[in-house]
Design a protein around this motif. Sequence first.
Motif, mmCIF file in Angstrom:
data_model
loop_
_atom_site.group_PDB
_atom_site.id
_atom_site.type_symbol
_atom_site.label_atom_id
_atom_site.label_comp_id
_atom_site.label_asym_id
_atom_site.label_seq_id
_atom_site.Cartn_x
_atom_site.Cartn_y
_atom_site.Cartn_z
ATOM 1 N N ASP A 256 5.361 5.031 2.745
ATOM 2 C CA ASP A 256 5.040 6.462 2.596
ATOM 3 C C ASP A 256 6.351 7.235 2.473
ATOM 4 N N THR A 257 6.367 8.199 1.576
ATOM 5 C CA THR A 257 7.576 9.014 1.407
ATOM 6 C C THR A 257 7.800 9.939 2.611
ATOM 7 N N ALA A 258 6.736 10.245 3.345
ATOM 8 C CA ALA A 258 6.881 11.076 4.553
ATOM 9 C C ALA A 258 7.450 10.218 5.683
ATOM 10 N N PRO A 259 8.187 10.840 6.602
ATOM 11 C CA PRO A 259 8.806 10.054 7.668
ATOM 12 C C PRO A 259 7.832 9.578 8.747
ATOM 13 N N ASP B 239 -2.685 2.018 -4.522
ATOM 14 C CA ASP B 239 -2.216 3.401 -4.475
ATOM 15 C C ASP B 239 -3.156 4.252 -3.620
ATOM 16 N N CYS B 240 -2.672 4.670 -2.472
ATOM 17 C CA CYS B 240 -3.451 5.542 -1.575
ATOM 18 C C CYS B 240 -2.692 6.844 -1.362
ATOM 19 N N THR B 241 -2.046 7.320 -2.411
ATOM 20 C CA THR B 241 -1.231 8.528 -2.257
ATOM 21 C C THR B 241 -2.060 9.802 -2.444
ATOM 22 N N GLY B 242 -3.338 9.637 -2.660
ATOM 23 C CA GLY B 242 -4.254 10.773 -2.636
ATOM 24 C C GLY B 242 -3.908 11.863 -3.625
ATOM 25 N N HIS B 243 -3.661 13.049 -3.072
ATOM 26 C CA HIS B 243 -3.451 14.221 -3.911
ATOM 27 C C HIS B 243 -2.297 14.058 -4.898
ATOM 28 N N ILE C 204 0.868 -1.182 0.000
ATOM 29 C CA ILE C 204 0.000 0.000 0.000
ATOM 30 C C ILE C 204 0.899 1.224 0.000
ATOM 31 N N LYS C 205 0.709 2.073 -0.979
ATOM 32 C CA LYS C 205 1.477 3.323 -1.027
ATOM 33 C C LYS C 205 0.618 4.444 -0.439
ATOM 34 N N GLY C 206 1.143 5.102 0.595
ATOM 35 C CA GLY C 206 0.397 6.174 1.247
ATOM 36 C C GLY C 206 -0.102 5.725 2.611
ATOM 37 N N ALA C 207 0.323 6.428 3.649
ATOM 38 C CA ALA C 207 -0.087 6.070 5.017
ATOM 39 C C ALA C 207 -0.989 7.139 5.618
ATOM 40 N N GLY C 208 -1.939 7.618 4.798
ATOM 41 C CA GLY C 208 -2.984 8.498 5.308
ATOM 42 C C GLY C 208 -4.177 7.643 5.714
ATOM 43 N N VAL C 209 -5.333 8.282 5.864
ATOM 44 C CA VAL C 209 -6.506 7.530 6.322
ATOM 45 C C VAL C 209 -6.889 6.441 5.318
ATOM 46 N N ARG D 80 0.571 12.372 7.633
ATOM 47 C CA ARG D 80 0.909 13.801 7.611
ATOM 48 C C ARG D 80 0.415 14.501 6.345
ATOM 49 N N GLY D 81 -0.422 13.846 5.565
ATOM 50 C CA GLY D 81 -1.006 14.487 4.392
ATOM 51 C C GLY D 81 -2.315 15.169 4.761
ATOM 52 N N ALA D 82 -3.301 15.103 3.878
ATOM 53 C CA ALA D 82 -4.600 15.740 4.134
ATOM 54 C C ALA D 82 -5.204 15.231 5.440
ATOM 55 N N SER D 83 -4.939 13.967 5.750
ATOM 56 C CA SER D 83 -5.560 13.358 6.936
ATOM 57 C C SER D 83 -5.177 14.083 8.229
ATOM 58 N N GLY E 251 -9.111 21.876 1.480
ATOM 59 C CA GLY E 251 -9.805 22.465 2.618
ATOM 60 C C GLY E 251 -8.811 23.284 3.420
ATOM 61 N N GLU E 252 -9.312 24.265 4.121
ATOM 62 C CA GLU E 252 -8.428 25.047 4.983
ATOM 63 C C GLU E 252 -8.993 25.035 6.403
ATOM 64 N N MET E 253 -8.084 25.051 7.363
ATOM 65 C CA MET E 253 -8.541 24.948 8.751
ATOM 66 C C MET E 253 -7.659 25.780 9.669
ATOM 67 N N LEU E 254 -8.203 26.090 10.824
ATOM 68 C CA LEU E 254 -7.368 26.679 11.869
ATOM 69 C C LEU E 254 -7.769 26.081 13.201
HETATM 70 C C1 LIG Z 1 -9.300 21.111 6.387
HETATM 71 C C2 LIG Z 1 -9.841 19.757 6.034
HETATM 72 C C3 LIG Z 1 -10.951 19.268 6.723
HETATM 73 C C4 LIG Z 1 -11.469 18.016 6.392
HETATM 74 N N1 LIG Z 1 -12.518 17.546 7.126
HETATM 75 C C5 LIG Z 1 -12.982 16.310 6.883
HETATM 76 C C6 LIG Z 1 -14.007 15.771 7.713
HETATM 77 O O1 LIG Z 1 -14.451 16.406 8.658
HETATM 78 N N2 LIG Z 1 -14.483 14.531 7.414
HETATM 79 C C7 LIG Z 1 -13.977 13.804 6.369
HETATM 80 O O2 LIG Z 1 -14.436 12.673 6.148
HETATM 81 N N3 LIG Z 1 -12.994 14.302 5.583
HETATM 82 C C8 LIG Z 1 -12.485 15.523 5.821
HETATM 83 N N4 LIG Z 1 -11.482 16.018 5.056
HETATM 84 C C9 LIG Z 1 -11.022 15.212 3.924
HETATM 85 C C10 LIG Z 1 -10.000 14.176 4.388
HETATM 86 O O3 LIG Z 1 -8.999 14.810 5.163
HETATM 87 C C11 LIG Z 1 -9.358 13.523 3.164
HETATM 88 O O4 LIG Z 1 -10.336 13.025 2.291
HETATM 89 C C12 LIG Z 1 -8.498 12.359 3.610
HETATM 90 O O5 LIG Z 1 -7.613 12.722 4.651
HETATM 91 C C13 LIG Z 1 -7.703 11.842 2.425
HETATM 92 O O6 LIG Z 1 -6.920 10.770 2.916
HETATM 93 P P1 LIG Z 1 -5.862 10.060 1.990
HETATM 94 O O7 LIG Z 1 -5.284 8.956 2.792
HETATM 95 O O8 LIG Z 1 -6.488 9.755 0.670
HETATM 96 O O9 LIG Z 1 -4.774 11.192 1.676
HETATM 97 P P2 LIG Z 1 -3.595 11.781 2.578
HETATM 98 O O10 LIG Z 1 -3.949 11.863 4.023
HETATM 99 O O11 LIG Z 1 -3.140 13.021 1.905
HETATM 100 O O12 LIG Z 1 -2.480 10.649 2.466
HETATM 101 C C14 LIG Z 1 -1.714 10.458 1.291
HETATM 102 C C15 LIG Z 1 -0.356 9.947 1.739
HETATM 103 O O13 LIG Z 1 0.388 9.571 0.584
HETATM 104 C C16 LIG Z 1 1.736 9.937 0.804
HETATM 105 N N5 LIG Z 1 2.412 9.987 -0.495
HETATM 106 C C17 LIG Z 1 2.379 10.959 -1.447
HETATM 107 N N6 LIG Z 1 3.102 10.580 -2.515
HETATM 108 C C18 LIG Z 1 3.593 9.340 -2.252
HETATM 109 C C19 LIG Z 1 4.369 8.388 -2.986
HETATM 110 N N7 LIG Z 1 4.808 8.649 -4.225
HETATM 111 N N8 LIG Z 1 4.669 7.200 -2.413
HETATM 112 C C20 LIG Z 1 4.214 6.907 -1.157
HETATM 113 N N9 LIG Z 1 3.466 7.761 -0.413
HETATM 114 C C21 LIG Z 1 3.153 8.957 -0.963
HETATM 115 C C22 LIG Z 1 1.659 11.266 1.551
HETATM 116 O O14 LIG Z 1 2.860 11.510 2.282
HETATM 117 C C23 LIG Z 1 0.475 11.013 2.471
HETATM 118 O O15 LIG Z 1 0.868 10.484 3.744
HETATM 119 C C24 LIG Z 1 -10.903 17.249 5.347
HETATM 120 C C25 LIG Z 1 -9.778 17.721 4.670
HETATM 121 C C26 LIG Z 1 -9.233 18.958 5.026
HETATM 122 C C27 LIG Z 1 -7.968 19.420 4.319
#
Ligand SMILES: Cc1cc2nc3c(=O)[nH]c(=O)nc-3n(C[C@H](O)[C@H](O)[C@H](O)COP(=O)(O)OP(=O)(O)OC[C@H]3O[C@@H](n4cnc5c(N)ncnc54)[C@H](O)[C@@H]3O)c2cc1C
Length: 240
Positions: A30-33, A174-178, A5-10, A37-40, A192-195
């Motif tokens: 995950d390329t991050a340490p 592939d779970c690398t998201g963005h 699995i590539k990507g250690a986000g949600v 630490r991505g969108a999640s 999304g933006e947050m504070l």
């Molecule tokens: C401000 C904000 C508020 C949000 N609120 C909500 C909410 O309330 N409820 C909800 O359901 N969703 C919410 N979301 C959406 C949610 O955060 C995202 O949909 C979700 O975190 C995406 O997860 P992900 O694992 O796909 O991506 P990410 O968390 O971005 O993980 C992708 C991972 O891939 C890694 N990566 C990148 N390139 C590579 C590579 N080449 N090889 C290996 N690893 C790589 C990155 O380092 C990262 O760790 C919100 C988002 C934001 C920004």
Amino acid sequence: MRILIKGAGVAGLTTALELTRRGLAVTVFDTAPRIGRGASWFAGGMLAPWCERESAEQAVLDLGQSALDWWEEATPGLVSRSGTLVVAPARDRAELARFASRTSGYRLVDEEEIAGLEPDLAGRFRHGLFFEGEGHLDPRPALAALHRCLVENGVVFHLGDKSIDDGGFDRIVDCTGHAQVGSLSGLRGVRGEMLYLATDEVSLSRPVRLLHPRIPLYIVPREPGRFMVGATMIETEEAG
Ligand SMILES: Cc1cc2nc3c(=O)[nH]c(=O)nc-3n(C[C@H](O)[C@H](O)[C@H](O)COP(=O)(O)OP(=O)(O)OC[C@H]3O[C@@H](n4cnc5c(N)ncnc54)[C@H](O)[C@@H]3O)c2cc1C
């Protein structure tokens, strides 16, 4: 079968747990340490399929309802199921009607009920919608809990390297998201933006969504005295 699995986000961590439960040998890269630490890392953590249906397709509601139970089981003690309160100032009552017409799973609440649910909002809103079945969690401890559980179950993590040799794996997920925006057709970037706010003057028990014709926002309570405020949703290809 060996899975990479590539990507250690949600997405990566939840996929890893499901595949591990099915007896597959899982490696997460995950390329991050550090994990998550991505969108999640910035997410609100709202488990709000009924509210999301306002702008999302039916599948989000259907799958999102079981996701509430999934998170409760996978991260014991971290999910709060106290619902979502949706409010609008009196002048924006049309927004509340519009939101109600596009969603389900709520009941109308008046000023008194709003004050009962959230005493610190007493006297501020005359009408609202209460989505009783919804929940929320803090994504950061939730991701850490998933990580611990995966390590205990034998999942191997490779974090912080630029690349991994994927030759020995039967399947790659592939779970690398963005990172895939622009190379995968049909995938578009939404930022999304947050504070984070710290104050001891207000307390909330549940996410509160404030409707507004141009700048709707939401507040998600964290630990006492801490609040995540989210507002914008920007269509963009940039990670920002
Ligand atoms: C401000 C904000 C508020 C949000 N609120 C909500 C909410 O309330 N409820 C909800 O359901 N969703 C919410 N979301 C959406 C949610 O955060 C995202 O949909 C979700 O975190 C995406 O997860 P992900 O694992 O796909 O991506 P990410 O968390 O971005 O993980 C992708 C991972 O891939 C890694 N990566 C990148 N390139 C590579 C590579 N080449 N090889 C290996 N690893 C790589 C990155 O380092 C990262 O760790 C919100 C988002 C934001 C920004």
